[in-house]
Structures are given as C-alpha cells and as structure tokens.
Design a protein around this motif. Structure first.
Motif, mmCIF file in Angstrom:
data_model
loop_
_atom_site.group_PDB
_atom_site.id
_atom_site.type_symbol
_atom_site.label_atom_id
_atom_site.label_comp_id
_atom_site.label_asym_id
_atom_site.label_seq_id
_atom_site.Cartn_x
_atom_site.Cartn_y
_atom_site.Cartn_z
ATOM 1 N N PHE A 84 0.803 -1.231 0.000
ATOM 2 C CA PHE A 84 0.000 0.000 0.000
ATOM 3 C C PHE A 84 0.835 1.279 0.000
ATOM 4 N N ASP A 85 2.145 1.139 0.211
ATOM 5 C CA ASP A 85 3.018 2.316 0.184
ATOM 6 C C ASP A 85 3.863 2.362 -1.085
ATOM 7 N N LYS A 86 3.428 1.599 -2.112
ATOM 8 C CA LYS A 86 4.218 1.492 -3.334
ATOM 9 C C LYS A 86 3.396 1.889 -4.554
ATOM 10 N N ALA A 87 3.975 2.735 -5.392
ATOM 11 C CA ALA A 87 3.326 3.099 -6.648
ATOM 12 C C ALA A 87 3.113 1.839 -7.479
ATOM 13 N N GLY A 88 1.913 1.689 -8.038
ATOM 14 C CA GLY A 88 1.603 0.517 -8.845
ATOM 15 C C GLY A 88 1.332 -0.732 -8.045
ATOM 16 N N SER A 89 1.397 -0.643 -6.736
ATOM 17 C CA SER A 89 1.078 -1.748 -5.813
ATOM 18 C C SER A 89 2.094 -2.879 -5.794
ATOM 19 N N TYR A 90 3.355 -2.593 -6.158
ATOM 20 C CA TYR A 90 4.338 -3.670 -6.073
ATOM 21 C C TYR A 90 5.717 -3.112 -5.766
ATOM 22 N N GLY A 91 6.554 -3.999 -5.240
ATOM 23 C CA GLY A 91 7.951 -3.675 -5.002
ATOM 24 C C GLY A 91 8.826 -4.607 -5.814
ATOM 25 N N ILE A 92 9.700 -4.044 -6.620
ATOM 26 C CA ILE A 92 10.574 -4.872 -7.448
ATOM 27 C C ILE A 92 11.584 -5.638 -6.601
ATOM 28 N N GLN A 93 11.854 -5.149 -5.393
ATOM 29 C CA GLN A 93 12.852 -5.769 -4.534
ATOM 30 C C GLN A 93 12.284 -6.886 -3.674
ATOM 31 N N ASP A 94 10.989 -7.180 -3.769
ATOM 32 C CA ASP A 94 10.406 -8.217 -2.919
ATOM 33 C C ASP A 94 9.919 -9.409 -3.753
ATOM 34 N N TRP A 95 9.018 -10.208 -3.203
ATOM 35 C CA TRP A 95 8.516 -11.420 -3.854
ATOM 36 C C TRP A 95 8.035 -11.149 -5.268
ATOM 37 N N TRP A 96 7.303 -10.065 -5.469
ATOM 38 C CA TRP A 96 6.753 -9.744 -6.787
ATOM 39 C C TRP A 96 7.877 -9.591 -7.817
ATOM 40 N N GLY A 97 8.871 -8.819 -7.473
ATOM 41 C CA GLY A 97 9.977 -8.598 -8.401
ATOM 42 C C GLY A 97 10.749 -9.864 -8.715
ATOM 43 N N ASN A 98 10.827 -10.757 -7.751
ATOM 44 C CA ASN A 98 11.571 -12.002 -7.943
ATOM 45 C C ASN A 98 10.783 -13.079 -8.666
ATOM 46 N N THR A 99 9.461 -12.941 -8.746
ATOM 47 C CA THR A 99 8.656 -14.007 -9.344
ATOM 48 C C THR A 99 7.821 -13.555 -10.537
ATOM 49 N N VAL A 100 7.585 -12.265 -10.685
ATOM 50 C CA VAL A 100 6.681 -11.761 -11.718
ATOM 51 C C VAL A 100 7.389 -10.931 -12.779
ATOM 52 N N VAL A 101 8.368 -10.146 -12.385
ATOM 53 C CA VAL A 101 9.055 -9.269 -13.334
ATOM 54 C C VAL A 101 9.916 -10.118 -14.265
ATOM 55 N N GLN A 102 9.619 -10.041 -15.566
ATOM 56 C CA GLN A 102 10.382 -10.801 -16.564
ATOM 57 C C GLN A 102 11.669 -10.086 -16.930
ATOM 58 N N ARG A 103 11.578 -8.779 -17.104
ATOM 59 C CA ARG A 103 12.778 -8.004 -17.410
ATOM 60 C C ARG A 103 12.485 -6.524 -17.239
ATOM 61 N N ILE A 104 13.569 -5.750 -17.186
ATOM 62 C CA ILE A 104 13.430 -4.295 -17.142
ATOM 63 C C ILE A 104 14.378 -3.689 -18.162
ATOM 64 N N GLU A 105 14.033 -2.509 -18.617
ATOM 65 C CA GLU A 105 14.909 -1.717 -19.469
ATOM 66 C C GLU A 105 15.120 -0.396 -18.751
ATOM 67 N N GLY A 106 16.326 -0.215 -18.230
ATOM 68 C CA GLY A 106 16.618 0.995 -17.479
ATOM 69 C C GLY A 106 17.112 0.672 -16.088
ATOM 70 N N SER A 107 16.997 1.631 -15.211
ATOM 71 C CA SER A 107 17.552 1.560 -13.861
ATOM 72 C C SER A 107 16.674 0.748 -12.900
ATOM 73 N N TYR A 108 17.283 -0.247 -12.281
ATOM 74 C CA TYR A 108 16.603 -1.037 -11.249
ATOM 75 C C TYR A 108 16.268 -0.159 -10.043
ATOM 76 N N THR A 109 17.240 0.680 -9.621
ATOM 77 C CA THR A 109 16.987 1.497 -8.430
ATOM 78 C C THR A 109 15.901 2.539 -8.670
ATOM 79 N N ASN A 110 15.717 2.930 -9.932
ATOM 80 C CA ASN A 110 14.624 3.833 -10.258
ATOM 81 C C ASN A 110 13.285 3.192 -9.912
ATOM 82 N N VAL A 111 13.146 1.900 -10.219
ATOM 83 C CA VAL A 111 11.899 1.189 -9.918
ATOM 84 C C VAL A 111 11.722 1.067 -8.403
ATOM 85 N N MET A 112 12.815 0.991 -7.662
ATOM 86 C CA MET A 112 12.735 0.968 -6.203
ATOM 87 C C MET A 112 12.332 2.331 -5.631
#
Length: 186
Positions: free
Chosen positions: A144-172
């Motif tokens: 509830f404290d995350k834009a888009g309702s997810y954190g790339i650094q937690d379970w969602w990012g480790n199981t759902v995110v297929q790839r990113i183009e750009g800065s990982y820390t930006n998504v954090m």
C-alpha cells in the motif's frame, strides 16, 4: 566519497533510505506534509518531477542538501499511484499482469538557492499472474506504500518481473546513478 555532505532525505520510504545508505551517504530523514496533487495536463515524467519539487518547496534547510523524490507507474496513459485499499491494489496488479509499463521517479535537490530536478524512466515487463498470486502478494506483502502496488525488490519482483529496461533502483524509488552524478555537481 560524498560522505561529508550534510543531507536531508525528505522521504519516509524505507527503500529510499536503504538506497542512500548503500551509496554510503550520511543523511537524516525529515518529513513534511505536502499536497501531492498535480495539474491534469502533465505527462508522467512531469508529474513525478512536479510532486518532487512541491515536496522540496516545503523545506528551508540552510547549508544542507535536501533530496525529495516521487515515483509513479504509468500504463497505457493511466497513472497508478499508491493503492488506497486491497481492492485498488488488486485492480492495479490485474492491469499490470502480462503487460509492460513505465516507472518514473522525479528527484529534486535543493541547497540554499540551488535547485536541480531530474527524472528517470524504466520500462518493466510482467508475466501473466493469477488472481491467487495477486491475493497472496497483497496479503503477505501489503504493497500500500508502493506506486503501482508492487515492489521490485520483494517477492513480486523475484517471481513476476520478466525483465526491465533501465535503472533497477529507479523502480525501487530513487535513480541512484543519476542522483550520484547530481550530488557530484553540487
């Protein structure tokens, strides 16, 4: 290298605090209430910068560097901020399922009369997710404290995110590469 700089991080985000610590910066956290509404005619990057600048205007720190930031998620022209409740979090994650979206973080640095704002954009690709996975994530990770309702650094990012183009820390929530360069300019 920049450990000597007196920095105020104007964010309650534990992720931003962690990122500044990983950058080996000395900082303290100071919060001010700020209206995070924005004009309706702005593009996603402009929204993120506008809100970061509004946050910065709340500070008058002589001699210290104030860092403010705002992160938003955009998909097909729609802005996804922080969800207000479970239903809204579920709706956001359904929209993002199997799609690509963009994450924008606006950052403002202020020191005395000096002010610099910038943004970063990262494209994130999700695999298709099930309703059960969405419910599991919301129940166990409370996004509830995350834009888009997810954190790339937690379970969602480790199981759902297929790839990113750009800065990982930006998504954090803080594009540390660009922030470091801006701090060097100061």
């Amino acid at each position: 290298m920049l450990k000597h700089l007196p920095i105020i991080l104007a964010s309650k985000s534990p992720r931003r605090q962690e990122l500044l610590s990983l950058m080996d910066l000395n900082f303290r956290v100071e919060l001010k209430d700020v209206d995070e509404s924005y004009p309706g005619n702005l593009e996603p990057a402009e929204i993120a910068v506008y809100i970061a600048e509004q946050k910065a205007k709340a500070f008058e720190a002589a001699g210290e560097i104030v860092i403010t930031a705002d992160t938003i998620v955009a998909i097909n022209g729609e802005i996804l901020g922080k969800p207000k409740d479970v239903a809204q979090a579920r709706e956001m994650l359904r929209k993002l399922s199997g799609e690509k979206h963009e994450v924008f973080t606006g950052v403002t640095l202020v020191k005395g009369e000096y002010i610099e704002s910038f943004f970063d954009r990262t494209t994130v690709y999700f695999r298709e997710v099930t309703a059960d996975e969405i419910d599991f994530y919301i129940e166990n990770y409370k996004p509830f404290d995350k834009a888009g309702s997810y954190g790339i650094q937690d379970w969602w990012g480790n199981t759902v995110v297929q790839r990113i183009e750009g800065s990982y820390t930006n998504v954090m929530g803080l594009p540390t590469e660009k922030l470091y360069q801006a701090l060097l300019r100061l």
